[in-house]
Structure formats: C-alpha cells, structure tokens
Design an enzyme around this catalytic site. Sequence first.
Site, PDB file in Angstrom:
ATOM      1  N   HIS A 183       0.838  -1.189   0.000  1.00 41.93           N
ATOM      2  CA  HIS A 183       0.000   0.000   0.000  1.00 41.93           C
ATOM      3  C   HIS A 183       0.885   1.255   0.000  1.00 41.93           C
ATOM      4  O   HIS A 183       1.088   1.864  -1.044  1.00 41.93           O
ATOM      5  CB  HIS A 183      -0.950  -0.016   1.206  1.00 41.93           C
ATOM      6  CG  HIS A 183      -1.854   1.168   1.293  1.00 41.93           C
ATOM      7  ND1 HIS A 183      -2.170   1.777   2.483  1.00 41.93           N
ATOM      8  CD2 HIS A 183      -2.504   1.855   0.332  1.00 41.93           C
ATOM      9  CE1 HIS A 183      -2.973   2.795   2.253  1.00 41.93           C
ATOM     10  NE2 HIS A 183      -3.201   2.859   0.944  1.00 41.93           N
ATOM     11  N   CYS A 202      -0.453   0.347   9.642  1.00 39.29           N
ATOM     12  CA  CYS A 202      -0.682   1.705   9.155  1.00 39.29           C
ATOM     13  C   CYS A 202      -2.104   1.901   8.661  1.00 39.29           C
ATOM     14  O   CYS A 202      -2.804   2.804   9.101  1.00 39.29           O
ATOM     15  CB  CYS A 202       0.284   2.044   8.027  1.00 39.29           C
ATOM     16  SG  CYS A 202       1.955   2.305   8.624  1.00 39.29           S
ATOM     17  N   HIS A 203      -2.514   1.037   7.715  1.00 39.54           N
ATOM     18  CA  HIS A 203      -3.838   1.256   7.130  1.00 39.54           C
ATOM     19  C   HIS A 203      -4.670  -0.010   7.073  1.00 39.54           C
ATOM     20  O   HIS A 203      -5.627  -0.104   6.315  1.00 39.54           O
ATOM     21  CB  HIS A 203      -3.702   1.867   5.734  1.00 39.54           C
ATOM     22  CG  HIS A 203      -2.831   3.079   5.717  1.00 39.54           C
ATOM     23  ND1 HIS A 203      -1.523   3.034   5.308  1.00 39.54           N
ATOM     24  CD2 HIS A 203      -3.049   4.347   6.117  1.00 39.54           C
ATOM     25  CE1 HIS A 203      -0.986   4.229   5.433  1.00 39.54           C
ATOM     26  NE2 HIS A 203      -1.880   5.046   5.927  1.00 39.54           N
ATOM     27  N   GLY A 204      -4.244  -0.998   7.841  1.00 41.39           N
ATOM     28  CA  GLY A 204      -5.081  -2.162   8.024  1.00 41.39           C
ATOM     29  C   GLY A 204      -5.101  -3.195   6.911  1.00 41.39           C
ATOM     30  O   GLY A 204      -6.079  -3.909   6.747  1.00 41.39           O
ATOM     31  N   PRO A 217      -6.438  -1.922   1.962  1.00 40.10           N
ATOM     32  CA  PRO A 217      -6.192  -1.084   0.782  1.00 40.10           C
ATOM     33  C   PRO A 217      -5.005  -1.502  -0.092  1.00 40.10           C
ATOM     34  O   PRO A 217      -4.852  -0.971  -1.180  1.00 40.10           O
ATOM     35  CB  PRO A 217      -5.942   0.299   1.398  1.00 40.10           C
ATOM     36  CG  PRO A 217      -5.397   0.007   2.756  1.00 40.10           C
ATOM     37  CD  PRO A 217      -6.023  -1.264   3.215  1.00 40.10           C
TER      38      PRO A 217
END
Lengths: 238, 690
Positions: A183, A202-204, A217
Amino acid sequence: MRSHGKGANRTILDCLFRRNGGRKSGFSAAAGAAGAGSLLRGARLRGSGAVPLAADKKGLEIVTTASSADHPTRRDFLYVATGAVASVGAAATVWPLVSQMNPDASTVAAGAPIEVDLTPIAEGQDIKVFWRGKPIYISHRTKKQIEEARAVSVSSLPDPQSDEARVKPGHDQWLVVVGICTHLGCIPIAHEGQYDGFFCPCHGSVYDTSGRIRQGPAPTNLAVPPYTFVSDTKIQIG
Amino acid sequence: MSGPSDFQPTNPALKWIERRLPIMGLMHSSFVAYPTPRNLNYWWTFGAILSFMLVVQILTGVILAMHYTPHADMAFKSVELIVRDVNYGWLLRNIHASGASMFFFAVYIHMFRGLYYGSYKEPREVLWILGVIIYLLMMATGFMGYVLPWGQMSFWGATVITNLFSAVPYFGESIVTLLWGGYAVGNPTLNRFFSLHYLLPFVIAGVVVLHIWALHVAGQNNPAGVEAKTEKDTVPFTPYATMKDMFGVSCFLLFFAWFIFYMPNYLGDAENYIPANPAVTPAHIVPEWYYLPFYAILRSIPNKLAGVVAMFGAILILAFLPWLDSAKTRSSKYRPLAKQFFWMFVVVCIGLGYLGAQPPEGIYVIVGRILTFLYFAYFLILLPLLARIEKPRPVPNSIADDVLAKTGGKPAPMVSTVIALMVAGGLLLGGAESARAAEGSTKPPAQKWSFSGPFGKFDRGAMQRGLKVYKEVCASCHGLSFVAFRNLAEAGGPGYSVAQAQAFASEYKVKDGPNDQGEMFERPGRPADYFPSPFPNEQAARAANGGAFPPDLSLITKARSYSRGFPMFLIDFFTQYQEQGPDYVTALLQGYEDKPPAGFNLPEGSFYNTYFPGHAIKMPKPLSDGQVTYDDGSPATVAQYAKDVTHFLMWAAEPHMEARKQLGLQVFVFLILLTVLLYFTKKKVWANAH
C-alpha cells in the site's frame, strides 16, 4: 513580431530550404536580424510577440550591409545552428546534474546478494534480514499454515497467485517475502491479522500465510525477492 | 527595473497574469528593452560571467551538499566518496572547487574594470558599495567552503582566519571561542561553517539583485564615461548585450573547462589531500590565491591588531572610493596620469599576491611593507591628489560620437586580452605554487607517464604490477582505505574482470559483525569491501613503526608535491603538467642513500633520502631488486617497482582520471564549436549597430 516580418515565424525547415534569398527587402532583413537573434533567448519572447525592433526604432535599418541582404539564408542558418548547438549543450549539462541523484557506486556494491543460514529458524518462527535496505521476512511455516495458504481458491483473491508460485519447489515451508506493505511502504507485523499471516498497522492491510493480500487497501501481494537455495539450509537473496 | 514598461502580452492567459503580477513586463524592461550603451567593450561581459558563475556555484553546491557529511570524522571521507562513487561526482566537485577560483578571477577583473572606467562615481556610489558588500560576502563564503573538505589546509586555514578575531581588544578570545563553538577548531566549527556556506550564496544572490537594480536605475557606465543622452547612444539589451554576453561566457567557459577537465588541482594545495590533523601544522600555511594580496598586507604589519585592521581596511577602503576620487572625468581613458597609476596599482596588487605566498622573511617582508604602503597610498593620497592636479583630456560629446570615432579602428582583439589575463592570473597562482616548496630537498626528476597530458591513459600492465608491489611490500605498513576491491574491475582501472576482483577480495580477511551472538567475526573479503588497513588505529601504527605514522596511500600521489619554480609553473598550465606527486613518490622510493653526505646529522632510527623534505625519513628502504616476482617479464628492479607502484597509486588517487580526460575532450570540441558560432552570431547581430 508577426506583424513586422517573417523573421520570427520561420521554422528551421524554412531556413534550411528557402532558396530565393534575394527577394527580401533591406527592411525586413534587418527586422529579421533583430527577431531571429532573440530566438536564442527562448520561446517566451517569440510567444509573446514583443521583440523590440531595435534596428527599426533606432533608424539603423539603412546600415544593413549588402552581404546580409543578399544572403539571408546563410544568416538564418547561423542563428538556428547556434541555437541548436546551445540547446544540445544545455541538455547535455542536465544529464550529470540529474544522474548524480541515482545510488552511488558504493551503495550499488553494498546491494550485492547476501546469504542467509536457515538452520536457526524453528518451525513457526520467522526472521527479518535486510537486503538493499529493505526488510526481508523469512518464515518457517507450519504444516497448518501451508495448508491454509493452499486451501483458498486462487481466483477469489484480490491479486490471484497460487502459494506454489510464491515458494521454491521442494521448499514449501519457507516463505521469503519483502516485508513492505504494497500500500504505502509500512512494515506489516508477522503472525497478526485474521489470516495468520501479516497485518499492516498503518492502514489495516491483511496478508495471509503466503503473504498475499486478503483485505485492506494494499493492491498487490507482498513481493517475493529474487532468491535461490544454495543448499537445503541456506538461501542467497539477490 | 527601469521604469514602467509598455510591454503587453497578446496571449490571454499571460495577459491575465500580467495584469495581476507584471513580472513579464519587469523582465522585458530589465533584460530585453533595457537600453545599454553602444560602446561597451568585452570587459563589460564580466558582469554576465559573474551572474553565470553564481548560478553554477549554487547549482553544483546544492548538489554536493546532497552527498557531503559535515562531521569532523567523516567530512574528508565523504568528499572522497563523492569524487569516487557518486555519478559524475568528480565532475561536480571539480566544477565547484575550480569554480570558486573562476568566480574570484572574474570578480577581480570586474572590479578593476570599475576602477579603470570610474564606474563608482556619481550616480553609481550605491551600486559600487553593493559590489563591495558582495565581494566581502564572497570572501566569507569562499573561506568557509574551503574548510569543508577538512584537509590539512582547511583545518589550519580555519584556525588562522578565525584567530584574526582574537586581535580584537578585550573581547578577542571570547569572540574566537564563539566562532569555534569549542576550545579549538573542531566539529562544531565545521558544522556551522557548512550551514553558513550554504546560506551565504543566497544572501549574495539577494545583494546581486539589489546590485542589478541599482545598475538599472543609474544606467550602465561605459568606456567613454559619458552618460547616454539620446536613443542613438544605446542599443536594446536583447539581442545586443545578451549575444555579446553569451559569447563572453562561452569564451570564459573554455578557460574554466581547462581547469575542470585538465588541471583540477592546479589551483589547489596538495596539502589539502591530507586529512585534517590538529596536532601538525603544515610547513607553509597559504590561503587560496584570491586572498593572497590581503594576506600579504596582514603579514607586513608587525603588530597583530594593526595587521588585522590593515587587512580589513584594505577591503573596506574600496567602499569609500567614490569620495576619495573626486575627479569629474570618469573614464581613465581621458585621464593621462590616472591611467598610468591605475596600471601601477594593478602591479602592486599582483605583487602583494605574489608576496602573500612567500615565506614571511628577509627581503619579502621589506617589499611587502613597501607595497602595502603603496596600496593604501593609491587610495588615500594619489587619487585625492590627482583629482586636484590632473588635467584630463576632453571627453566625447556622446557615446555615439565615441563609437563613430572608433569605427575604422580595429576592435580590441579578444585573444590577446584572454592571454594577458591568463598570464596575470598565472603569475598570482605561481606565487601560491612556489610557496609549496619543500625545503631542504632535491627536486625529483620529471618522469614520463602514460597518464599525463590531455589524452593520457593508465597502463594496465603497470597498474597490475603496481598492485602486486603494493600488496607484497607496501601493504604491510600502509593502508589503502579509500580503494574498494570492486574498483579493480571498474572501467579506467587495472583492467581486472569482476570475477578476478572477487577472487582477489576473497584472499583478504575482513572484520565484520556483530553476529547474532553480538561478536565481531572475520570473513573473506567481498568486492564491496575496502582494502583493510594494516593497523587498527594510528597509535598502533606508530607503536609498530618507531613513532612514525605510515600514511594511507589512497591519495598519496595527490597529497605530495614539489615546487616547479618560475617559469615552469606557467608553462605547466599550458602543457598540463600535473605529475609532481607521482614524480615525487617514484623518486622517493629510489632516493635512499646508504651513507648520508658528510656533515649531515642523521637522527637515530632514520634513513637518508635525497628527496624527502629534510632528508631524514623513518621508513627504511622498502624495495630491493628481485623482491617481487613479475609474471610478464618486466625487469624486477627497484626502478621498475617504484614506477609501477606509483602508477597504481595514481589510479588509486584518481580512479576516474581517464573519464575526466575523455569527457574533457568532448566538452572542448563542443565549446569551441559553440564559441565560434556565438562569435559569428554576435557579429551578425551587431552588424547593424556598429
């Protein structure tokens, strides 16, 4: 300039191929001189169409010598040639100024392949080594983990890839992946997330036991670096 | 900058911007329509050359800062790594280092031009003072930049110059401590100098804007020294001045490129290839050539405070020039006496520059004092006096008259001007060069090297043999720490294959670690490793070598030099002779005498060497016939060994030399073509105006 003569709007081809040089009047030749001379100062001036007619203003156009009126082709060619050579020089100068930003020779040399001994890694454990400044996860997978990775239907994955394609044949228990989330470059945590693989805090993004993206993501699976088995217990990365 | 412009763009988008920010009108009125006197000569192109040099220095400087490490332990190495490993790093460093000299060279011409043509007189006083400020900023920037490579001259130059401030009464010591950020020049000093060296060029750029603004308000001076009155006196800046300036810059680039590609170390000091050592001061502390005249003034005054005051006074006095010289006639062309004294003043300045590089003893001190007096007398006595007693010749009525009077006469030939400049510059440089004389030593004989000259190439065979000599003999005491095994396989090197370099590296044991147990371990060398040094640190090296420290050989051929003397240094500039280092190293290796000459007192534990400064060297005779076996049938003699190992070490010191000379040739072909084209273009453009 447009309204004053042909000088400023001539293209290189015009200059190279016009044969009849004598048809121009003394006035337009002088205006051409002032205009074409400023060609070298860049397109800005030509675009704005506001090159001052120096010779015109100063009443100097009468001074135009016979030779320049007779051979405008040669003069235009001179201007174009000078401008072209100067542009080539400027472009060539940019090269080293940009090239220096690339990794230097010592960095490139330090990126040579590394060898990793696998013997200390027990089943179910993993280690992190660095190659070219990137963390590489080497996981000694359990039977269960391998089965989980192979049980899933490949076509249902966001980035379809079979587990067999991500490990070396005969070394199914060893997963070697670049530990950088696809990502935005964070480092996923091993043995976390619902697929028993990796979880990026960080963003799963969630990766499975084969390092494939399952949720979140990240667009692609964790990258597999180039590596080979030197022996059953030793790999060379790079 | 020269009043409201009637410039109106036709493009609607540009029109939209122009109404809100008339930047195109500003540029147009400043650099296109701006009226420039018709009679400017080539001395006036140096303004454009200086602008160009400022851009070059900022551009290369910003790039070098991307790779440089401002730390006392790493600065020297990081500069070497820039030169060796960064793509085109050697080119960028050469441009920046010789660019500083070129910048000063151009600024001196620019200043002397202003002096000669009275460009500082009413209404250009502020313009002139801004110029003096730029010059002061340049000196500060140049000095701090010279400190950054952290070589011996950097370190000791920083020490000497910062100590100038200790002359200030009462506060001197505190000021110096403040400048250093410590009890001596050290890491904090280097760090702040780096920061300021990055900042000041942008301050210079800012003052340059003011300088040009003031210039465009007052208008340019010109050789006739009369103001432009009618339109007939001027031509528009573009294309007339721009073309002429571009031609001037192009000629200057040829001169500049000669240094970048062929004589990169001609202007530098060999001593600065030795890493900074706070325990040893070099025998001769000499500033860069552009500071020499002021350095000479400093040393001429026997009192510390007075010397420092005189030195700064010599620069600051320039700011008062518009009021010291109150003569009405601007141009020295029409001032018969001022013209002669001007040239005498130029000679005084060059003389001071020469003296600044000489040891401060004997006749040099006396002459230095006379010239210092003459320097100040020119400003304080002569110019005020001349304004009162001199009877100037009549000046032309207008610039147009001046041009008409000249038509028919030959224009000043550019070639002779350039040569005159080179000779004058060379004389100054020669002064700097002769200061590097290694006293009490014999000059080494000049050898023939395959790598010398513009087409020079290394001899692969000699380098491979030299590597063998280094490995079997020198390596037992001397390191080669900037050379990596991978370099052996690189283009322009000894010509080994990657596999050979790998095999060569694996013969070495390299310390690595810590491993998983936290211990250091030894492993076979890899191509990325550097040649391991024979001793872990300087103390160990000294303990094993009777107190002497065997220097690292990576840069030895560039870190050693000897004086070529007058007039050889001038000839060297044209013949591109720059092999003092290799000549010295070869001679030293063969220069051992079993018995010192009668009367020479050889200290215990030393050996007599003809070429070593002072003759007493701690290194025993390293080479003897037959010591190293050659496979290629070359004679196994000391002379051959010495030459081969020097050849190898020259490559070790400058691995990209072949690339430098090859690119230099291409650049020269290009620049000559461009200069010729620009010359004819300029001629055509100006055909209408003459």
